[in-house]
Design a protein around this motif. Structure first.
Motif, short mmCIF file in Angstrom:
data_model
loop_
_atom_site.label_atom_id
_atom_site.label_comp_id
_atom_site.label_asym_id
_atom_site.label_seq_id
_atom_site.Cartn_x
_atom_site.Cartn_y
_atom_site.Cartn_z
N LEU A 72 -0.25 -13.68 25.51
CA LEU A 72 0.88 -12.53 25.61
C LEU A 72 0.46 -11.72 26.95
CD1 LEU A 72 1.80 -11.64 22.12
CD2 LEU A 72 2.89 -12.88 23.57
N GLY A 73 1.35 -10.82 27.37
CA GLY A 73 0.96 -10.15 28.35
C GLY A 73 1.36 -10.50 29.68
N GLY A 74 1.48 -12.07 29.84
CA GLY A 74 1.85 -12.36 31.22
C GLY A 74 1.07 -12.16 32.39
N LEU A 75 1.55 -12.28 33.55
CA LEU A 75 0.72 -11.73 34.75
C LEU A 75 0.52 -10.56 34.80
CD1 LEU A 75 2.39 -13.56 37.69
CD2 LEU A 75 0.31 -13.98 36.49
N ALA A 76 1.38 -9.59 34.12
CA ALA A 76 1.11 -8.23 34.12
C ALA A 76 -0.28 -8.08 33.61
CB ALA A 76 2.05 -7.40 33.14
N ASP A 89 10.09 -6.25 31.72
CA ASP A 89 9.58 -7.82 31.65
C ASP A 89 8.81 -8.18 30.25
OD1 ASP A 89 9.41 -10.43 32.35
OD2 ASP A 89 7.60 -9.95 33.42
N VAL A 107 8.11 -17.31 23.19
CA VAL A 107 6.86 -17.48 24.13
C VAL A 107 6.52 -18.94 24.06
CG1 VAL A 107 4.12 -17.42 23.51
CG2 VAL A 107 5.78 -15.55 22.84
N ASN A 153 8.36 -12.66 22.60
CA ASN A 153 7.90 -12.04 23.53
C ASN A 153 8.86 -10.87 23.60
OD1 ASN A 153 6.29 -10.68 25.59
ND2 ASN A 153 6.42 -12.52 27.09
N GLN A 207 7.83 -6.03 26.57
CA GLN A 207 6.43 -6.09 26.05
C GLN A 207 5.23 -6.29 27.02
OE1 GLN A 207 6.11 -8.56 22.32
NE2 GLN A 207 4.28 -9.40 23.10
N GLU A 208 5.70 -7.04 28.06
CA GLU A 208 4.73 -7.46 29.29
C GLU A 208 4.80 -6.01 30.07
OE1 GLU A 208 5.06 -11.28 31.03
OE2 GLU A 208 4.95 -12.20 29.05
N VAL A 209 5.85 -5.77 30.42
CA VAL A 209 6.12 -4.61 31.17
C VAL A 209 7.22 -3.77 30.93
CG1 VAL A 209 6.35 -3.87 33.65
CG2 VAL A 209 5.04 -5.83 33.21
N LEU A 264 2.45 -0.39 38.31
CA LEU A 264 1.58 -1.88 38.20
C LEU A 264 0.70 -2.04 39.18
CD1 LEU A 264 4.61 -4.48 37.26
CD2 LEU A 264 2.76 -3.43 35.71
N SER A 267 -1.96 -13.07 41.97
CA SER A 267 -1.33 -12.83 40.83
C SER A 267 -0.23 -11.62 41.14
CB SER A 267 -2.28 -12.33 39.63
OG SER A 267 -3.27 -11.74 40.27
N LEU A 276 3.64 -11.90 40.12
CA LEU A 276 4.37 -10.70 39.23
C LEU A 276 5.38 -9.83 40.11
CD1 LEU A 276 4.19 -9.04 36.39
CD2 LEU A 276 2.83 -7.27 37.57
#
Lengths: 412, 412
Positions: A368-372, B62, B69, B147, B151-153, B159, B169, B173
């Motif tokens: 999880l979290g991706g590129l972030a 994001d 997922v 996801n 949750q990611e951003v 960032l 990376s 993003l």
């Protein structure tokens, strides 16, 4: 060509991976498909960071003759014995560079050849000049202020051992011999084929992988041959894999278990799919194959999976092809883990971490979290397939992103 | 503009340096003339390694909605309770992405939005598919395989804090938000003027500095505006300093005490020479001045002096102008000195060292050896002006050239 795995990958669509290759098997495959690119001639001005095709051997002595280190007067050192400000010694000022007459001195500037007979250079600070003579007010030893023929470099000395990326100082030294062209390893040409993100309900999901992969290829010493978006059809994918011109093909996306994950089948149609599915997380749906003689790496479409699979396998392959297998993209620093990490036995996991007060804190779940999560992290660690994780306090190797370079002040 | 030194540099030709500025004064001058370049817009594909003009703040959540997922079937997790291979539970296969009917499931692939009502994704491995139904043979928890929106951003999160060079990376993003242009600090344009080596007796002494300086400017995030050879005349040098278009001017050669060392006088003619002569070795004849608003660094013509003066002052200035003052060109590692180093009090010396069995061995005299000593070295150390040198066994900071990168194998 030998395969790292015996089993032929099966079609995983709508079924899932029955088995995956180990990371070691995948790395063995990478090693087997790492044919260094041929050499090419380039102008010296483009040589910074390139890899020499052969070690650089000095073609001449440097300096080619005895030269002055600094500005001043070239003379015979034995004739300055006893000179001081209380006892200035007078020298005839000889204005040509023929053999030096006794008790004569010749004006020289840094880097110029000494006249025959001279064996030292007295700096201006130790002289008082007249029109046709100078007074020397201090003695100099033999060889003082002189750079002897071949003192810096002897002809035939190996100066730069290959392979390593050329530094600015290497380029300067090579240039000092009058060399204007160099033979270096050609940059591997990398074709990037992106299937594109799927947005069935009209959501416009922008592509992260294209610009990221372009940057990664450049980082690892490759050159992007072409970066093509939106190829999804099996035949079109096969066709792009078959087209000549690339040293390595990266296909990004459509590697998984979905009904439209056609990339593995496109490799099988055009060549040989050696590995599909690797026991790593993120990046588990990565595939490796060959079309013609050209290696093809299938990278998952999820950006974090894509990055991890690239770094572990594709980047290594590009560095190998570029002739510089040791150029690692990340510095390693050891640190204590501030929290435990749980991982699955049988799968190598890559975990993003942040450094707080010298301790490594894992950033959530590997998938999880991706590129972030990468953008938020200071680095990552590998948890080998043989481990269930790490206990808090374990010493781990952090692969550093080096975002906030330490202020390494050159003034100290 | 305030000057770091009070004394106006005098003409040193044929006389020598009566006094030199300290390295601290020179660095203070560099700090005072470090105006960061303006911002410019560039395409994202060119953004790798560049410095953002402002920190990057997430323009959206994001993922923008709840997404899958991995590949599988989206459904309500509560409806899978009790499912096992002994008790398969049947779900209607809904082939659109409208709100999910009770006991229905929809095929989803990695990254696609979930249908309304679904809160988990069951992977293919836990299903057996029919034509209009699937059997689920394992239960999934709420949120599994999902996801969640943001949750990611979260929208509005900082960032990427500037200034730091963008990584691959980061580029990925930023791209994932659909951004295709970025505002970054413009690369400083550096004009390189080379007076050329002096070879009075017809010796063809090739130039080392031009190709070296080109590479150094690129290394430090600058861009070479022009690299002009063979400018020796005072008026011509002044003219090249006055011509607009550069953010920084480097003049290489003709900085010393020789009769034709006209570069300092050319600065005085065109602008202000603030410092000429710095208490450092190599690099003692370095000069610093301003023409118009543009800083001018006079680098000695001897390649090793040129490199050292560049690294200490010009490189730092370029990094400052580029907006990334912390990007240091050399990693630092501490090591024990294997032999003593003798140095002059009052002069900062730069000593090339090799690492043998973890110990730093100095490579001869600081002024001799030329670029070849750098090419042979693993790094260098600074001996501060306040010290007479170092005793054997002293712990010193090595600035590493990183030629033979340690084999940092990503497979561990």
């Amino acid at each position: 060509m030998p395969d790292a795995t015996q089993a032929i990958p099966r079609d995983v669509r709508m079924q899932g991976f029955a088995q995956r290759a180990s990371v070691d098997e995948a790395l063995e495959w990478v090693g087997l498909h790492s044919k260094i690119c041929a050499a090419e001639n380039i102008p010296l001005d483009a040589a910074y960071g390139r890899i020499l095709a052969a070690s650089f051997i000095s073609p001449a002595d440097d300096p080619p003759v005895d030269t002055a280190v600094s500005n001043g007067y070239a003379l015979r050192s034995c004739e300055t014995v006893g000179a001081s400000s209380y006892n200035p010694l007078s020298f005839h000022l000889q204005d040509n560079h023929s053999a030096l007459e006794p008790f004569s001195a010749t004006l020289v500037t840094s880097g110029t050849p000494l006249p025959m007979g001279a064996d030292a250079v007295v700096p201006y600070e130790l002289t008082q000049s007249g029109t046709e003579t100078i007074d020397v007010i201090g003695s100099v030893a033999q060889g003082e202020g002189v750079n002897l023929k071949g003192q810096e470099v002897r002809k035939g000395t190996t100066l730069i051992e290959t392979p390593r990326p050329l530094l600015a100082s290497d380029v300067g030294l090579i240039s000092s011999f009058g060399i204007r062209q160099l033979r270096v390893i050609r940059r591997p040409l990398v074709r990037i084929i992106l299937t594109g993100r799927k947005s069935p309900e009209g959501y416009e999901l922008a592509d992260a992988n294209g610009p990221m992969l372009r940057a990664l290829v450049v980082r690892d010493g490759g050159s992007v041959e072409i970066c093509q978006y939106g190829i999804t059809d099996r035949n079109a994918l096969s066709e792009w894999m078959t087209r000549p011109g690339a040293d390595l093909i990266l296909v990004c996306g459509r590697t998984g278990t979905g009904p439209d994950d056609e990339a593995p089948l496109a490799v099988t149609a055009a060549g040989t799919l050696s590995i599909h599915g690797i026991a790593m997380r993120p990046g588990g749906s990565t595939g490796l194959g060959v079309v013609g003689e050209i290696p093809v790496v299938l990278l998952p479409g999820s950006p974090l999976d894509c990055l991890c699979a690239y770094d572990l396998l594709a980047g290594k392959l590009i560095r190998n092809l570029s002739g510089c297998s040791l150029r690692a993209p990340y510095r390693i620093r050891q640190a204590r883990l501030g929290r435990k990490i749980v991982s699955s036995i049988g799968t190598m996991e890559i975990c993003q971490v942040r450094l707080f007060a010298g301790e490594a804190i894992p950033l959530g779940d590997a998938n999880l979290g991706g590129l972030a999560s990468v953008v938020r992290a200071d680095g990552f660690i590998f948890i080998p397939a043989s481990l269930e994780g790490y206990a808090p306090g374990a010493i781990v190797d952090i692969h550093l992103y080096d975002k906030a370079d330490e202020a390494e002040d050159l003034s100290r």
